[in-house]
Design a protein around this motif. Sequence first.
Motif, mmCIF file in Angstrom:
data_model
loop_
_atom_site.group_PDB
_atom_site.id
_atom_site.type_symbol
_atom_site.label_atom_id
_atom_site.label_comp_id
_atom_site.label_asym_id
_atom_site.label_seq_id
_atom_site.Cartn_x
_atom_site.Cartn_y
_atom_site.Cartn_z
ATOM 1 N N VAL A 331 0.856 -1.193 0.000
ATOM 2 C CA VAL A 331 0.000 0.000 0.000
ATOM 3 C C VAL A 331 0.888 1.237 0.000
ATOM 4 O O VAL A 331 1.898 1.287 0.709
ATOM 5 C CB VAL A 331 -0.921 0.020 1.243
ATOM 6 C CG1 VAL A 331 -1.815 1.256 1.225
ATOM 7 C CG2 VAL A 331 -1.749 -1.251 1.319
ATOM 8 N N SER A 332 0.497 2.225 -0.795
ATOM 9 C CA SER A 332 1.228 3.501 -0.799
ATOM 10 C C SER A 332 0.279 4.626 -0.408
ATOM 11 O O SER A 332 -0.914 4.591 -0.708
ATOM 12 C CB SER A 332 1.818 3.782 -2.183
ATOM 13 O OG SER A 332 0.787 3.920 -3.149
ATOM 14 N N SER A 333 0.836 5.648 0.285
ATOM 15 C CA SER A 333 0.023 6.793 0.690
ATOM 16 C C SER A 333 0.953 7.969 0.957
ATOM 17 O O SER A 333 2.180 7.831 0.928
ATOM 18 C CB SER A 333 -0.804 6.462 1.937
ATOM 19 O OG SER A 333 0.053 6.119 3.011
ATOM 20 N N LEU A 334 0.349 9.127 1.223
ATOM 21 C CA LEU A 334 1.115 10.339 1.532
ATOM 22 C C LEU A 334 0.698 10.823 2.910
ATOM 23 O O LEU A 334 -0.484 11.000 3.182
ATOM 24 C CB LEU A 334 0.848 11.415 0.481
ATOM 25 C CG LEU A 334 1.781 12.623 0.476
ATOM 26 C CD1 LEU A 334 3.204 12.193 0.143
ATOM 27 C CD2 LEU A 334 1.297 13.663 -0.525
ATOM 28 N N LEU A 335 1.689 11.020 3.806
ATOM 29 C CA LEU A 335 1.403 11.419 5.176
ATOM 30 C C LEU A 335 2.353 12.539 5.578
ATOM 31 O O LEU A 335 3.569 12.335 5.638
ATOM 32 C CB LEU A 335 1.555 10.223 6.126
ATOM 33 C CG LEU A 335 1.304 10.488 7.606
ATOM 34 C CD1 LEU A 335 -0.159 10.882 7.837
ATOM 35 C CD2 LEU A 335 1.657 9.262 8.436
ATOM 36 N N HIS A 336 1.797 13.731 5.822
ATOM 37 C CA HIS A 336 2.593 14.887 6.266
ATOM 38 C C HIS A 336 3.782 15.154 5.348
ATOM 39 O O HIS A 336 4.902 15.395 5.789
ATOM 40 C CB HIS A 336 3.082 14.680 7.692
ATOM 41 C CG HIS A 336 2.000 14.403 8.686
ATOM 42 N ND1 HIS A 336 0.859 15.185 8.809
ATOM 43 C CD2 HIS A 336 1.871 13.382 9.598
ATOM 44 C CE1 HIS A 336 0.086 14.689 9.760
ATOM 45 N NE2 HIS A 336 0.661 13.607 10.246
ATOM 46 N N GLY A 337 3.541 15.086 4.053
ATOM 47 C CA GLY A 337 4.580 15.394 3.080
ATOM 48 C C GLY A 337 5.569 14.272 2.840
ATOM 49 O O GLY A 337 6.541 14.449 2.093
ATOM 50 N N GLN A 338 5.340 13.123 3.442
ATOM 51 C CA GLN A 338 6.213 11.978 3.234
ATOM 52 C C GLN A 338 5.455 10.856 2.540
ATOM 53 O O GLN A 338 4.283 10.602 2.833
ATOM 54 C CB GLN A 338 6.762 11.446 4.562
ATOM 55 C CG GLN A 338 7.882 12.274 5.168
ATOM 56 C CD GLN A 338 8.533 11.543 6.321
ATOM 57 O OE1 GLN A 338 7.867 11.025 7.197
ATOM 58 N NE2 GLN A 338 9.860 11.482 6.315
ATOM 59 N N ALA A 339 6.149 10.188 1.609
ATOM 60 C CA ALA A 339 5.573 9.008 0.977
ATOM 61 C C ALA A 339 5.697 7.838 1.947
ATOM 62 O O ALA A 339 6.737 7.646 2.577
ATOM 63 C CB ALA A 339 6.302 8.691 -0.327
ATOM 64 N N VAL A 340 4.627 7.063 2.065
ATOM 65 C CA VAL A 340 4.624 5.900 2.944
ATOM 66 C C VAL A 340 4.369 4.668 2.082
ATOM 67 O O VAL A 340 3.346 4.581 1.391
ATOM 68 C CB VAL A 340 3.552 5.998 4.036
ATOM 69 C CG1 VAL A 340 3.631 4.781 4.966
ATOM 70 C CG2 VAL A 340 3.710 7.290 4.827
ATOM 71 N N LEU A 341 5.308 3.732 2.120
ATOM 72 C CA LEU A 341 5.177 2.478 1.383
ATOM 73 C C LEU A 341 5.113 1.350 2.408
ATOM 74 O O LEU A 341 6.058 1.137 3.171
ATOM 75 C CB LEU A 341 6.359 2.273 0.436
ATOM 76 C CG LEU A 341 6.248 1.092 -0.539
ATOM 77 C CD1 LEU A 341 5.044 1.267 -1.462
ATOM 78 C CD2 LEU A 341 7.524 0.951 -1.347
#
Length: 410
Positions: A331-341
């Motif tokens: 799963v990929s997402s964007l959290l507080h300006g950071q990419a989360v994989l």
Amino acid sequence: MKKILLVDDNEHDRMLYKRYLGKQIGHERLEIVEASSGEEGIAQFRTVRPDCVLLDYNLLDTDGLALLLELKQLAPPDTLCVIMITGGGSEELAVRALNNGALDYLVKQRFDQELLCKTVLHAIEKNEWRQYVARYHGQLQTVNQQLRDSLEELTEARRQVQQTNAQLLTANQEIEARNQQLARTNRDLDNFVYAASHDLKQPINNLRGLFDELRRTATFDDPEESEVLRLVDASLDDLNTTVTDLSAVVQIDRAQGEQITEKVLLADLTADVLQTLRPQLQTADGTVHTHFEKLPELVAVRSNLRTILLNLLGNAIKYRHTDRAPEITIVSSLLHGQAVLEVRDNGLGIDLEKHGAELFHLFRRFHPEAGEGTGVGLFLVNRLVQAQGGRIEVESELNQGTTFRIFLPQ
């Protein structure tokens, strides 16, 4: 848990170093022990057996160089981790400290918290690497002795393989010569790693070819001879795997600063990785689910991101639970300006309370019964993520599965 011994007669300096180091460095938790004199430092060293010693050169009852020599007498060869600290910036003193066994050197008032933490972490890693190299060198000598013994027996038993035996003997002599070179380069571990990962690869390939030719052309009636060949074959495979992994570690450090980030489509990259892992995935009857709707692409070094995914997915397949087929979710997402994989699996899981501090160390394996490996994969993943200014979070439960959550700046 790593133990740090501070030997300094200045209480203010000791308090400063303790504040700088805090309670942990990176993923390492720290236990800090203090000594205000050389005599107390020796006593604490005998009791605590620290992983690293921060040693002040100017002590009231002795000097740092004299105390360093005493510590060397108390520690096994090539296991002492000492960082010398002094109030003066004498280059001659630095050289003397390093020549007498210190792993690094710092000057007071010329380093901050970041430099001290990096220096301590690097010294501990370098010392652990040195000890691994010593064990590896001993194993290599044992393999060489086994090869020499088996060659002598096979030469007497099979005349038709005399030419091959001569070639193997030549190859052994080449390996012995390289062993001597490795013994000399142990003083500089970086040079040793470079030699091991580059210079050793071709001789090992030659030895593998010679051994395969020997096995193809010779016949063996004695079961003991066949067992010797099996042991040699396994030793060659282990040796080749270790050198390959060392090469990967070296390339990570040498490639920094030369790589360019770009926008990477996660769907395309994942498809490429899954194509590489297709045989293992089919054998395990595994399933991979992807959810890239929230963040279809991210900025990264493509080759590094591929290595990260390849190792995490490969581990999810390798360390699967025997009672169920592996099911992996990315799963990929964007959290507080950071990419989360995020990579989740339903495999064997890891006891983080027991092994969490060692999770990203070199040559650490937590399920050796599940498959072959050298324990380099997670070390590489962590180094690649840190090289891009990111970090990793891990959640795991034994026999339930593991989640690796990678944060990368965008």
